[in-house]
Design a protein around this motif. Sequence first.
Motif, PDB file in Angstrom:
ATOM      1  N   SER A  57       0.816  -1.212   0.000  1.00  0.00           N
ATOM      2  CA  SER A  57       0.000   0.000   0.000  1.00  0.00           C
ATOM      3  C   SER A  57       0.842   1.250   0.000  1.00  0.00           C
ATOM      4  CB  SER A  57      -0.760   0.124   1.325  1.00  0.00           C
ATOM      5  OG  SER A  57      -1.971  -0.455   1.314  1.00  0.00           O
ATOM      6  N   LEU A  58       0.438   2.201  -0.809  1.00  0.00           N
ATOM      7  CA  LEU A  58       0.904   3.580  -0.644  1.00  0.00           C
ATOM      8  C   LEU A  58      -0.361   4.413  -0.515  1.00  0.00           C
ATOM      9  CD1 LEU A  58       3.726   4.074  -3.290  1.00  0.00           C
ATOM     10  CD2 LEU A  58       3.929   3.534  -0.870  1.00  0.00           C
ATOM     11  N   PHE A  59      -0.526   5.086   0.598  1.00  0.00           N
ATOM     12  CA  PHE A  59      -1.771   5.823   0.809  1.00  0.00           C
ATOM     13  C   PHE A  59      -1.897   6.948  -0.213  1.00  0.00           C
ATOM     14  CE2 PHE A  59      -0.863   4.317   5.268  1.00  0.00           C
ATOM     15  CZ  PHE A  59      -1.659   3.202   5.110  1.00  0.00           C
ATOM     16  N   GLY A  60      -3.047   7.013  -0.787  1.00  0.00           N
ATOM     17  CA  GLY A  60      -3.293   8.025  -1.809  1.00  0.00           C
ATOM     18  C   GLY A  60      -3.018   7.499  -3.201  1.00  0.00           C
ATOM     19  N   VAL A  61      -2.317   6.387  -3.305  1.00  0.00           N
ATOM     20  CA  VAL A  61      -2.016   5.801  -4.612  1.00  0.00           C
ATOM     21  C   VAL A  61      -2.789   4.500  -4.788  1.00  0.00           C
ATOM     22  CG1 VAL A  61      -0.213   5.015  -6.180  1.00  0.00           C
ATOM     23  CG2 VAL A  61       0.286   6.833  -4.536  1.00  0.00           C
ATOM     24  N   GLY A  62      -2.694   3.627  -3.796  1.00  0.00           N
ATOM     25  CA  GLY A  62      -3.452   2.388  -3.867  1.00  0.00           C
ATOM     26  C   GLY A  62      -2.672   1.201  -3.336  1.00  0.00           C
ATOM     27  N   GLU A  63      -3.075   0.052  -3.801  1.00  0.00           N
ATOM     28  CA  GLU A  63      -2.523  -1.195  -3.316  1.00  0.00           C
ATOM     29  C   GLU A  63      -2.267  -2.104  -4.508  1.00  0.00           C
ATOM     30  OE1 GLU A  63      -5.220  -3.149  -0.667  1.00  0.00           O
ATOM     31  OE2 GLU A  63      -3.747  -3.227   0.932  1.00  0.00           O
ATOM     32  N   GLY A  86       3.188   0.307 -13.332  1.00  0.00           N
ATOM     33  CA  GLY A  86       1.923   1.026 -13.146  1.00  0.00           C
ATOM     34  C   GLY A  86       2.159   2.181 -12.189  1.00  0.00           C
ATOM     35  N   LYS A 248      -6.866  -8.181  -5.914  1.00  0.00           N
ATOM     36  CA  LYS A 248      -7.075  -6.830  -5.407  1.00  0.00           C
ATOM     37  C   LYS A 248      -7.260  -6.830  -3.895  1.00  0.00           C
ATOM     38  CE  LYS A 248      -7.803  -2.473  -6.372  1.00  0.00           C
ATOM     39  NZ  LYS A 248      -7.361  -1.575  -7.435  1.00  0.00           N
TER      40      LYS A 248
ATOM     41  N   PHE B  71      -6.735   7.738   5.776  1.00  0.00           N
ATOM     42  CA  PHE B  71      -5.311   7.875   6.026  1.00  0.00           C
ATOM     43  C   PHE B  71      -4.879   9.322   6.119  1.00  0.00           C
ATOM     44  CE2 PHE B  71      -5.057   8.532   1.544  1.00  0.00           C
ATOM     45  CZ  PHE B  71      -5.738   7.493   0.936  1.00  0.00           C
ATOM     46  N   ASP B 245      -7.995   4.626  -3.937  1.00  0.00           N
ATOM     47  CA  ASP B 245      -7.662   5.667  -2.974  1.00  0.00           C
ATOM     48  C   ASP B 245      -8.142   7.012  -3.497  1.00  0.00           C
ATOM     49  OD1 ASP B 245      -6.487   3.668  -1.592  1.00  0.00           O
ATOM     50  OD2 ASP B 245      -4.492   4.560  -1.479  1.00  0.00           O
ATOM     51  N   VAL B 247      -7.839  11.170  -2.585  1.00  0.00           N
ATOM     52  CA  VAL B 247      -7.073  12.116  -1.766  1.00  0.00           C
ATOM     53  C   VAL B 247      -7.835  13.416  -1.641  1.00  0.00           C
ATOM     54  CG1 VAL B 247      -4.891  13.374  -1.593  1.00  0.00           C
ATOM     55  CG2 VAL B 247      -4.909  11.039  -2.473  1.00  0.00           C
TER      56      VAL B 247
END
Lengths: 283, 337
Positions: A57-63, A86, A248, B71, B245, B247
């Motif tokens: 996970s990167l918050f704001g980017v996704g998983e 990606g 996912k 988050f 996500d 933001v």
Amino acid sequence: MTKRELITPAATKDLYLPVMAEITDVRQMTPLEKLFEIRLPGGADLGHRPGQFVEVSLFGVGEAPISISSSPTKKGAFDLGIRKVGMLTEMIHRMQPGERVGIRGPFGSGFDMAKFKGKDVLVVAGGIGLVPLRSLINYVLDNRADFGRLVICYGSKSDTELLFEDERRLWERDPRVEFHLTVDHGSPAWQGRTGVITTLIPGLDLDLPNTVACVCGPPIMYRFVLLALKSKRLPEENIYMSLERRMKCGVGKCGHCQINGSYVCQDGPVYHYPDIKALREAL
Amino acid sequence: MARFYLEKGKVAAFIAHLQSQKTVYAPHRKGRNAFAFAPVERPEDVVLDYPRTVSSIKKYFLPAREELLSFNLVENTCAQPAVAPLDAVFLGVHSYDVHAVLKLDHNFVAGNPERNYLTRRQGALIVGVGFTPDRFHFSGSVGIPAGDTTGCDLFLHPCEGGYALEALTPGGEGLLAGFPLPAHAAGLPAAAPFHQHIYVPQAKLKDVLAHGYDSEVWEEEAEKCTSCGTCNLVCPTCYCFDVEDAVDITVTRGSRERHWDGCLLRSFTEVAGGEVFREEPADRQRHRVFRKFKYISDETGEPWCVGCGRCTASCTAGISIVSIVNRLVNDYDAVKA
């Protein structure tokens, strides 16, 4: 449909909550691939099997689902080999040691190494298929007495895309490893073998009943490797393959990774070939 | 358990009685000929005689959009938002939609039980209602007669002048406390017949579908299909989702949201790098039908379609799941005969 007793919400796990883990090392392997070493809080053990994956996970980017590249015998941290392909992997490639990512998992079946005890292990890796199989290779090397021969067939598009250079050189020299390498198209400087991965298989001298083949590579590769292994007369029940799909959620809910009726994140990504032979969407 | 008579003139008062105890969700008219479940404000707005709602009550347990994580991008931390339990009564639910919830219960409990779903689902009471099948309903073919009370706490059987109100669970009886009703002495009217049928039971469909994997029907239907995903959207047993996500505009915080997804959409199986594993619309048609009648059904022995007719009624291309399945049945019988 009969009514079922619903379990209480308190008895459920945090399915979607990542653990924050630190990047402790980053190595550029090729222009497209980096190897990240990740440490869970307190150096906790990930507790994985070779062939399993985690959701990064990167918050704001996704998983995204990423194969675990280190053997469970490596303690204190684990490795993820990541191709920049990606949005999320692009962002991870910009990260430095000390930065943190979210980790969920490990998920999936993985290779049941106990079943392979005493057997010769044939690794067939195409391109980044070597990333998950490196976990298995290093597991075998760290428990060398438990297994027979270790034969590695590694095929890559070109010699500029070869992964794990340091380890590859060790495997080439290690008398306990039979290492075969080919590239589809060599650069002018390339002195090794040229040809697709399947060209490595006919020449192998295998103890067929006692050999398990572990296959991972790009989607197009599987059916040709299967053909090569079958014409070699390797029994079908000795073949294991790791398949890529869009895992996912990782917990068998979201539906994206299904191959016919099988959830790859639950039943795979490592499948015993006889179990997926009848699944038409598998290969 | 007991059966009472609820005359038509008392229905509004009965709904008000339910409202005095819990939040009540019930069908309302939306536009000329569409119906939707919504929280009841005025009992007289509730419509108990309706063909089908656009969405089932699934939307309350598995919302179309939902926050899984919040988050903080400055601290690089995340938290799971608390999910509020629904202390609610679902009034006027057709039998097939109740069965659909029971199937979702299976999906969200089996394997890895999911907290968000279970938190909302727990404690929900269901008051079913009988219906008159229209040209799209076929739940009778998947084991769900129009008056089936499975999974309900109370059930309203339409009868002369009102409803025979059947109490089925202690929770349902509790809802009736303080609302005296006469007993319903007469029998129940026979459930209304269906106008559309799948020809064979699930036990045979298992073989029919296996046989029909390469049928021409997939290609033929796919030629009409626009891959819009409406069939997934309106299906009461579809539960696949995507996660994204989002933001906040301040770029200091955001949330990880899930939303309903559909296997008819081309992007559904796309992985990084662009590979799509069900590239052809025909592959995706087959996947949906197999999801409803084969994959989970082979494990549970039950169809995962509840015969609501929504996918057919709302298909923008006129594709009918009943026609597809019956075509496969006919092809199978022709070969096996």
